[in-house]
Design a protein around this motif. Structure first.
Motif, mmCIF file in Angstrom:
data_model
loop_
_atom_site.group_PDB
_atom_site.id
_atom_site.type_symbol
_atom_site.label_atom_id
_atom_site.label_comp_id
_atom_site.label_asym_id
_atom_site.label_seq_id
_atom_site.Cartn_x
_atom_site.Cartn_y
_atom_site.Cartn_z
ATOM 1 N N THR A 10 0.812 -1.220 0.000
ATOM 2 C CA THR A 10 0.000 0.000 0.000
ATOM 3 C C THR A 10 0.846 1.271 0.000
ATOM 4 O O THR A 10 1.804 1.388 0.762
ATOM 5 N N PHE A 11 0.461 2.217 -0.835
ATOM 6 C CA PHE A 11 1.038 3.555 -0.948
ATOM 7 C C PHE A 11 2.477 3.533 -1.451
ATOM 8 O O PHE A 11 2.806 4.155 -2.454
ATOM 9 N N TYR A 12 3.353 2.796 -0.747
ATOM 10 C CA TYR A 12 4.774 2.810 -1.089
ATOM 11 C C TYR A 12 5.110 1.904 -2.264
ATOM 12 O O TYR A 12 6.122 2.108 -2.938
ATOM 13 N N GLY A 13 4.319 0.858 -2.480
ATOM 14 C CA GLY A 13 4.564 -0.054 -3.579
ATOM 15 C C GLY A 13 5.583 -1.135 -3.294
ATOM 16 O O GLY A 13 5.889 -1.937 -4.174
ATOM 17 N N PHE A 14 6.132 -1.188 -2.082
ATOM 18 C CA PHE A 14 7.116 -2.222 -1.769
ATOM 19 C C PHE A 14 6.552 -3.223 -0.763
ATOM 20 O O PHE A 14 5.555 -2.963 -0.089
ATOM 21 N N CYS A 15 7.221 -4.371 -0.661
ATOM 22 C CA CYS A 15 6.928 -5.370 0.354
ATOM 23 C C CYS A 15 8.175 -5.549 1.209
ATOM 24 O O CYS A 15 9.223 -5.958 0.703
ATOM 25 N N HIS A 16 8.067 -5.232 2.484
ATOM 26 C CA HIS A 16 9.152 -5.449 3.432
ATOM 27 C C HIS A 16 8.745 -6.565 4.388
ATOM 28 O O HIS A 16 7.752 -6.448 5.102
ATOM 29 N N ARG A 17 9.510 -7.635 4.384
ATOM 30 C CA ARG A 17 9.189 -8.821 5.175
ATOM 31 C C ARG A 17 10.365 -9.246 6.047
ATOM 32 O O ARG A 17 10.504 -10.420 6.386
ATOM 33 N N ASN A 18 11.204 -8.286 6.403
ATOM 34 C CA ASN A 18 12.412 -8.609 7.158
ATOM 35 C C ASN A 18 12.386 -8.086 8.588
ATOM 36 O O ASN A 18 13.420 -7.947 9.230
ATOM 37 N N GLY A 19 11.182 -7.772 9.114
ATOM 38 C CA GLY A 19 11.071 -7.414 10.515
ATOM 39 C C GLY A 19 11.264 -8.634 11.402
ATOM 40 O O GLY A 19 11.377 -9.775 10.933
ATOM 41 N N HIS A 20 11.309 -8.392 12.706
ATOM 42 C CA HIS A 20 11.610 -9.445 13.674
ATOM 43 C C HIS A 20 10.388 -9.686 14.564
ATOM 44 O O HIS A 20 9.989 -8.811 15.333
ATOM 45 N N ALA A 21 9.790 -10.850 14.461
ATOM 46 C CA ALA A 21 8.683 -11.234 15.335
ATOM 47 C C ALA A 21 8.991 -12.602 15.918
ATOM 48 O O ALA A 21 9.363 -13.525 15.191
ATOM 49 N N LEU A 22 8.869 -12.709 17.220
ATOM 50 C CA LEU A 22 9.093 -13.974 17.923
ATOM 51 C C LEU A 22 7.721 -14.596 18.162
ATOM 52 O O LEU A 22 6.950 -14.121 19.003
ATOM 53 N N LEU A 23 7.400 -15.647 17.412
ATOM 54 C CA LEU A 23 6.034 -16.148 17.331
ATOM 55 C C LEU A 23 5.898 -17.545 17.920
ATOM 56 O O LEU A 23 6.787 -18.387 17.776
ATOM 57 N N TRP B 83 -0.150 -13.200 13.657
ATOM 58 C CA TRP B 83 0.369 -13.702 12.388
ATOM 59 C C TRP B 83 -0.442 -14.890 11.893
ATOM 60 O O TRP B 83 -0.765 -15.803 12.662
ATOM 61 N N HIS B 84 -0.788 -14.871 10.615
ATOM 62 C CA HIS B 84 -1.315 -16.063 9.952
ATOM 63 C C HIS B 84 -0.329 -16.547 8.901
ATOM 64 O O HIS B 84 0.015 -17.722 8.867
ATOM 65 N N ASP B 85 0.139 -15.644 8.041
ATOM 66 C CA ASP B 85 1.240 -15.930 7.131
ATOM 67 C C ASP B 85 1.815 -14.593 6.682
ATOM 68 O O ASP B 85 1.417 -13.540 7.174
ATOM 69 N N GLN B 86 2.757 -14.608 5.737
ATOM 70 C CA GLN B 86 3.441 -13.365 5.383
ATOM 71 C C GLN B 86 2.531 -12.360 4.669
ATOM 72 O O GLN B 86 2.898 -11.191 4.523
ATOM 73 N N HIS B 87 1.336 -12.792 4.263
ATOM 74 C CA HIS B 87 0.392 -11.878 3.613
ATOM 75 C C HIS B 87 -0.753 -11.452 4.532
ATOM 76 O O HIS B 87 -1.481 -10.519 4.192
ATOM 77 N N GLN B 88 -0.947 -12.158 5.644
ATOM 78 C CA GLN B 88 -2.049 -11.854 6.567
ATOM 79 C C GLN B 88 -1.492 -11.756 7.986
ATOM 80 O O GLN B 88 -1.133 -12.786 8.578
ATOM 81 N N ALA C 132 0.174 2.536 17.283
ATOM 82 C CA ALA C 132 0.112 2.283 15.843
ATOM 83 C C ALA C 132 -0.308 0.839 15.584
ATOM 84 O O ALA C 132 0.162 -0.080 16.260
ATOM 85 N N VAL C 133 -1.192 0.660 14.615
ATOM 86 C CA VAL C 133 -1.622 -0.679 14.212
ATOM 87 C C VAL C 133 -1.568 -0.759 12.693
ATOM 88 O O VAL C 133 -2.083 0.128 11.998
ATOM 89 N N VAL C 134 -0.946 -1.812 12.189
ATOM 90 C CA VAL C 134 -0.940 -2.111 10.762
ATOM 91 C C VAL C 134 -1.686 -3.426 10.563
ATOM 92 O O VAL C 134 -1.282 -4.464 11.099
ATOM 93 N N VAL C 135 -2.788 -3.368 9.821
ATOM 94 C CA VAL C 135 -3.586 -4.554 9.503
ATOM 95 C C VAL C 135 -3.328 -4.903 8.041
ATOM 96 O O VAL C 135 -3.471 -4.044 7.158
ATOM 97 N N THR C 136 -2.959 -6.157 7.800
ATOM 98 C CA THR C 136 -2.509 -6.558 6.461
ATOM 99 C C THR C 136 -3.244 -7.794 5.974
ATOM 100 O O THR C 136 -3.302 -8.809 6.679
ATOM 101 N N ASP C 137 -3.804 -7.688 4.784
ATOM 102 C CA ASP C 137 -4.328 -8.821 4.029
ATOM 103 C C ASP C 137 -3.913 -8.586 2.589
ATOM 104 O O ASP C 137 -4.654 -8.012 1.801
ATOM 105 N N HIS C 138 -2.674 -8.959 2.270
ATOM 106 C CA HIS C 138 -2.008 -8.679 0.999
ATOM 107 C C HIS C 138 -1.689 -7.189 0.831
ATOM 108 O O HIS C 138 -0.735 -6.843 0.144
ATOM 109 N N PHE C 139 -2.475 -6.305 1.410
ATOM 110 C CA PHE C 139 -2.205 -4.871 1.423
ATOM 111 C C PHE C 139 -2.276 -4.384 2.873
ATOM 112 O O PHE C 139 -3.147 -4.801 3.633
ATOM 113 N N SER C 140 -1.367 -3.504 3.227
ATOM 114 C CA SER C 140 -1.295 -2.983 4.599
ATOM 115 C C SER C 140 -2.025 -1.658 4.725
ATOM 116 O O SER C 140 -2.005 -0.833 3.815
ATOM 117 N N ASP C 141 -2.671 -1.458 5.877
ATOM 118 C CA ASP C 141 -3.102 -0.110 6.250
ATOM 119 C C ASP C 141 -2.410 0.264 7.550
ATOM 120 O O ASP C 141 -1.814 -0.578 8.224
#
Length: 203
Positions: free
Chosen positions: A42-55, A85-90, A106-115
């Motif tokens: 969303t907005f930026y056009g990129f996908c960043h998936r390199n954050g750190h979550a201990l799940l 987390w459900h998967d890298q898109h949700q 701050a909350v980011v809700v993502t289902d293929h696109f982030s808000d």
């Protein structure tokens, strides 16, 4: 990996290893890699998936809470909190993020696109924050508080996954190296009774 200090979550694993992490006494101290983030399209056009979550697995029958210290949050986009987390898109990340020099809930809700939703909380600077999620009816109620401020509802969001849910602490540092966060608690607790009734504060 045993997380006895944070609610006895078994078999927790990082989505991506941070620059460093260590259990010290009753705290989990984590340093984020420079440029780490979670974002989809969303907005930026990129996908960043390199954050750190201990799940760890989360069935949703209990609420989940993560507490952390804001003393290190000083630079643009410094962020940490609770990842659902459900998967890298949700997924949903909920926490504190520095924006324009001010800490925001701050909350980011993502289902293929982030808000991205933001609410400034300048009075929370330097304090211990707890982020909480309680799941029911295919949705999560997300709340936040500090050790000096009461619960605040910051989002109700769809998260319609009966199985395959995970949860745990996260942090990201999109703009700088050396951002470190101290997590004090990670636990399951009683679920919310009602949207308009605050959950109890348990130490």
């Amino acid at each position: 990996m045993s997380m006895d200090h944070f609610g006895q979550w078994p078999e927790a694993a990082w989505t991506r290893e941070p620059a460093s992490w260590a259990l010290q006494s009753d705290r989990l101290i984590v340093e984020a890699a420079e440029g780490s983030d979670f974002w989809e399209n969303t907005f930026y056009g990129f996908c960043h998936r390199n954050g750190h979550a201990l799940l760890a697995a989360w069935d949703g029958d209990r609420a989940v809470e993560v507490s952390f210290d804001l003393k290190s949050f000083t630079e643009l986009y410094d962020q940490a909190g609770l990842m659902l987390w459900h998967d890298q898109h949700q997924w949903i990340k909920a926490g504190i993020e520095v924006n324009d020099g001010v800490p925001h809930a701050a909350v980011v809700v993502t289902d293929h696109f982030s808000d991205w939703s933001l609410s400034p909380v300048p009075e929370w600077a330097g304090q211990i924050v707890t982020i909480r999620a309680s799941w029911s009816n295919d949705a999560v109620i997300i709340r936040a508080r500090t050790d000096k401020h009461p619960w605040r509802t910051i989002r109700v969001a769809r998260f319609a996954y009966a199985t395959g849910k995970q949860a745990g602490p996260f942090l990201c540092s999109p703009k700088r190296a050396g951002f470190s966060v101290e997590f004090l608690r990670w636990k399951q607790t009683a679920p919310d009774v009602d949207l308009h009734a605050d959950p109890p504060i348990e130490e």
